[in-house]
Design an enzyme around this catalytic site. Structure first.
Site, PDB file in Angstrom:
ATOM      1  N   GLY A   1       7.574 -11.267  -4.964  1.00 57.49           N
ATOM      2  CA  GLY A   1       6.603 -11.521  -6.027  1.00 57.49           C
ATOM      3  C   GLY A   1       6.603 -10.382  -7.020  1.00 57.49           C
ATOM      4  O   GLY A   1       6.331  -9.233  -6.663  1.00 57.49           O
TER       5      GLY A   1
ATOM      6  N   VAL B   1      -2.949 -14.677  -4.986  1.00 52.56           N
ATOM      7  CA  VAL B   1      -4.190 -14.617  -4.212  1.00 52.56           C
ATOM      8  C   VAL B   1      -4.816 -15.996  -4.119  1.00 52.56           C
ATOM      9  O   VAL B   1      -4.461 -16.917  -4.871  1.00 52.56           O
ATOM     10  CB  VAL B   1      -5.200 -13.628  -4.839  1.00 52.56           C
TER      11      VAL B   1
ATOM     12  N   ILE C   1       0.959  -6.668  -9.164  1.00 55.15           N
ATOM     13  CA  ILE C   1       0.819  -5.974  -7.881  1.00 55.15           C
ATOM     14  C   ILE C   1       2.182  -5.611  -7.305  1.00 55.15           C
ATOM     15  O   ILE C   1       2.432  -4.472  -6.904  1.00 55.15           O
ATOM     16  CB  ILE C   1       0.022  -6.839  -6.885  1.00 55.15           C
TER      17      ILE C   1
ATOM     18  N   ALA D   1     -10.339  -7.703 -12.514  1.00 56.07           N
ATOM     19  CA  ALA D   1     -11.662  -7.113 -12.326  1.00 56.07           C
ATOM     20  C   ALA D   1     -12.495  -7.176 -13.594  1.00 56.07           C
ATOM     21  O   ALA D   1     -13.700  -7.467 -13.548  1.00 56.07           O
ATOM     22  CB  ALA D   1     -11.503  -5.661 -11.875  1.00 56.07           C
TER      23      ALA D   1
ATOM     24  N   HIS E   1      -2.754  10.773 -37.201  1.00 52.11           N
ATOM     25  CA  HIS E   1      -1.377  11.233 -36.997  1.00 52.11           C
ATOM     26  C   HIS E   1      -1.426  12.639 -36.422  1.00 52.11           C
ATOM     27  O   HIS E   1      -2.200  13.477 -36.889  1.00 52.11           O
ATOM     28  CB  HIS E   1      -0.615  11.238 -38.315  1.00 52.11           C
TER      29      HIS E   1
ATOM     30  N   LYS F   1      -4.165   3.087  -8.682  1.00 48.47           N
ATOM     31  CA  LYS F   1      -3.905   3.949  -9.842  1.00 48.47           C
ATOM     32  C   LYS F   1      -3.757   5.403  -9.416  1.00 48.47           C
ATOM     33  O   LYS F   1      -3.023   6.176 -10.040  1.00 48.47           O
ATOM     34  CB  LYS F   1      -5.022   3.796 -10.888  1.00 48.47           C
TER      35      LYS F   1
ATOM     36  N   ALA G   1       3.612 -10.285  -2.165  1.00 50.07           N
ATOM     37  CA  ALA G   1       2.759 -10.160  -3.360  1.00 50.07           C
ATOM     38  C   ALA G   1       2.884 -11.437  -4.185  1.00 50.07           C
ATOM     39  O   ALA G   1       3.173 -11.414  -5.377  1.00 50.07           O
ATOM     40  CB  ALA G   1       3.166  -8.938  -4.175  1.00 50.07           C
TER      41      ALA G   1
ATOM     42  N   ILE H   1     -12.467  -5.600  -3.461  1.00 48.02           N
ATOM     43  CA  ILE H   1     -11.052  -5.241  -3.352  1.00 48.02           C
ATOM     44  C   ILE H   1     -10.679  -4.224  -4.411  1.00 48.02           C
ATOM     45  O   ILE H   1      -9.959  -3.251  -4.153  1.00 48.02           O
ATOM     46  CB  ILE H   1     -10.164  -6.503  -3.479  1.00 48.02           C
TER      47      ILE H   1
END
Length: 467
Positions: A182, A273, A186, A321, A446, A51, A270, A41
């Site tokens: 949800g 799972v 996700i 993951a 910096h 992403k 969502a 997945i």
């Protein structure tokens, strides 16, 4: 003729393929079995393609709303929704092909099909028509079958009007309005993505804040940002039912004792799972299941059946993951007798890739107080960061939670620019049981955003220079 292996891995996601590669590195004759493309997945329908979508949204948001701040004039700005989706799919395809190459490079056998455990040493493999096409034996079997979106009767997913994250990243047309049920990572990421592109988004969350696992101050900051974007948010709201009527969806919720009806073209469920535990022989072998996930010994990841192991989302939270990959490596290193350090589940970074980004590791302030610690808390706003000022990303803060007695870092919470990258320093610091002094006395370059971590640590003890 059936082949025999040292280790057979059922599932080729971030847990399975990483375990396979590490096993091969350690000299095990290894096979990985998956009916779909490798990457699971995460690479196919989760981490990587989302992403891509979020980066598209970030760029469009910047150009539409803030390009003038940078002296850049943009006229006629628009986007092609289908090309945005295609870019995401193309990236996913390339990444999964790279994984296939890694498997080949490490001389791992890769079998395509649905694997079913016949015994603790045998897996039969079937094609899409449920015809047996192969059979292998192995000394050890690692189950890495992952998880899928949870479904409940009140929210009947039809994958057309009421959808999951899989459909949400591959819609043929952009919905004019979307209800997200949800408000975990996700749900929040898709709420951000579609809202930026102009979809009217409503979020419904059962608990009292969005991103319920995050520190309350972080969630409040993100909530204010989302509301400014025009996203409607209902927290402490119970979904009674969602029903499709005339091509749209009506969601009935209860909040503060009031019944409310929300309507939208699409609803994204969502709500979490559940492990992929069905259909591949666990019940017949007597593998113990707990709350729809495989129960394992977290020292070795062995199930109650000797020789059968399980890793990743199929063994339960945290469903991440990077956790699956770590578990896979730990499992095969244990099988090799390397005695790896037990994974510390209190030191797992969590990331949400909306804008502003959110990342954390360890205890929230509330959890630390509940655990009985006396606290020193340091905060540093990106508003006071020279680098954040220069790059035009001044929203958010770093919040560090220390044990007042010993100065040990208990938790770290970031909302703001590159939070998901910055959290790595704090995860390492926490894994080394670093004190505030170790962070403060480490010279940070910096100008950088990471200086905000040093400043937040200093702030906890009244030593911050720039606030």
């Amino acid at each position: 003729m059936n082949k025999s292996y040292d280790i057979a891995i059922l599932g080729g996601g971030p847990g399975g393929y990483v375990a396979a590669i590490r096993a091969a590195q350690l000299g095990f004759k290894t096979v990985v079995i998956d009916k779909d493309n490798l990457g699971g997945i995460c690479l196919n329908w989760g981490c990587i393609p989302t992403k891509s979508l979020l980066k598209n949204a970030e760029i469009f948001d910047l150009m539409k709303n803030r390009s003038g701040d940078f002296g850049i004039k943009v006229e006629g700005l628009s986007f092609d929704f289908n090309k945005i989706i295609k870019r995401s799919r193309d990236i996913s395809d390339r990444i999964t092909k790279n994984v296939e190459l890694l498997i080949k490079k490490n001389k791992i056998d890769r079998l395509r099909g649905f694997g079913k455990l016949i015994s603790k040493n045998q897996i039969d493999i079937f094609d899409n028509d449920k015809k047996k096409i192969n059979s292998i034996t192995a000394d050890k079997i690692i189950i890495a079958t992952g998880a899928r979106p949870k479904s409940v009767p009140a929210i009947p997913v039809d994958k057309k009007n009421i959808i999951t994250s899989t459909e949400a990243m591959n819609l043929p047309t952009q919905p004019k309005d979307l209800i997200v049920i949800g408000a975990g990572a996700i749900g929040i990421e898709f709420a951000y993505f579609y809202s930026v592109l102009g979809t009217k988004v409503t979020i419904v969350e059962m608990l009292d804040q969005i991103l319920p696992v995050e520190d309350k101050e972080v969630s409040e900051t993100l909530s204010k940002n989302f509301k400014k974007r025009g996203i409607e948010i209902y927290t402490s709201a119970k979904v009674e039912k969602a029903e499709v009527k005339a091509g749209n969806v009506t969601v009935h919720i209860e909040k503060d004792g009031k019944k409310i009806e929300l309507k939208a073209e699409k609803v994204l469920s969502a709500i979490g799972v559940t492990g992929n535990i069905e259909g591949f022989g666990l019940e017949e072998l007597g593998v113990e299941i707990y709350k729809n996930h495989i129960k394992v010994d977290k020292e070795s990841y062995q199930t109650n059946v000797p020789g059968i192991y399980a890793i990743g989302d199929v063994i339960g939270p945290p469903w991440l993951a990077h956790v699956a990959s770590s578990e896979g490596i730990h499992c095969v290193e244990t099988l090799k007798g390397l005695n790896p350090h037990t994974i510390n589940y209190d030191n797992i970074p969590g990331c949400t890739y909306c804008i502003p980004q959110v990342a954390s590791v360890g205890m929230t302030e509330a959890k630390a107080i509940e655990a009985g610690y006396e606290l020193k808390i340091g905060k540093f706003p990106f508003m006071a960061s020279g680098k954040a000022f220069a790059v035009g990303e001044r929203e958010g803060f770093v919040k560090l939670i220390f044990d007042a007695k010993y100065g040990e870092l208990l938790g770290a919470h970031i909302i703001g620019p590159e939070a998901t990258e910055l959290i790595a320093e704090l995860t390492l610091a926490k894994s080394l049981e670093a004190t505030y002094e170790a962070i403060v006395k480490t010279v940070h370059a910096h100008p950088t955003l990471s200086e905000s971590i040093m400043e937040a640590a200093a702030n906890a003890y009244g030593e911050s220079i720039h606030i």
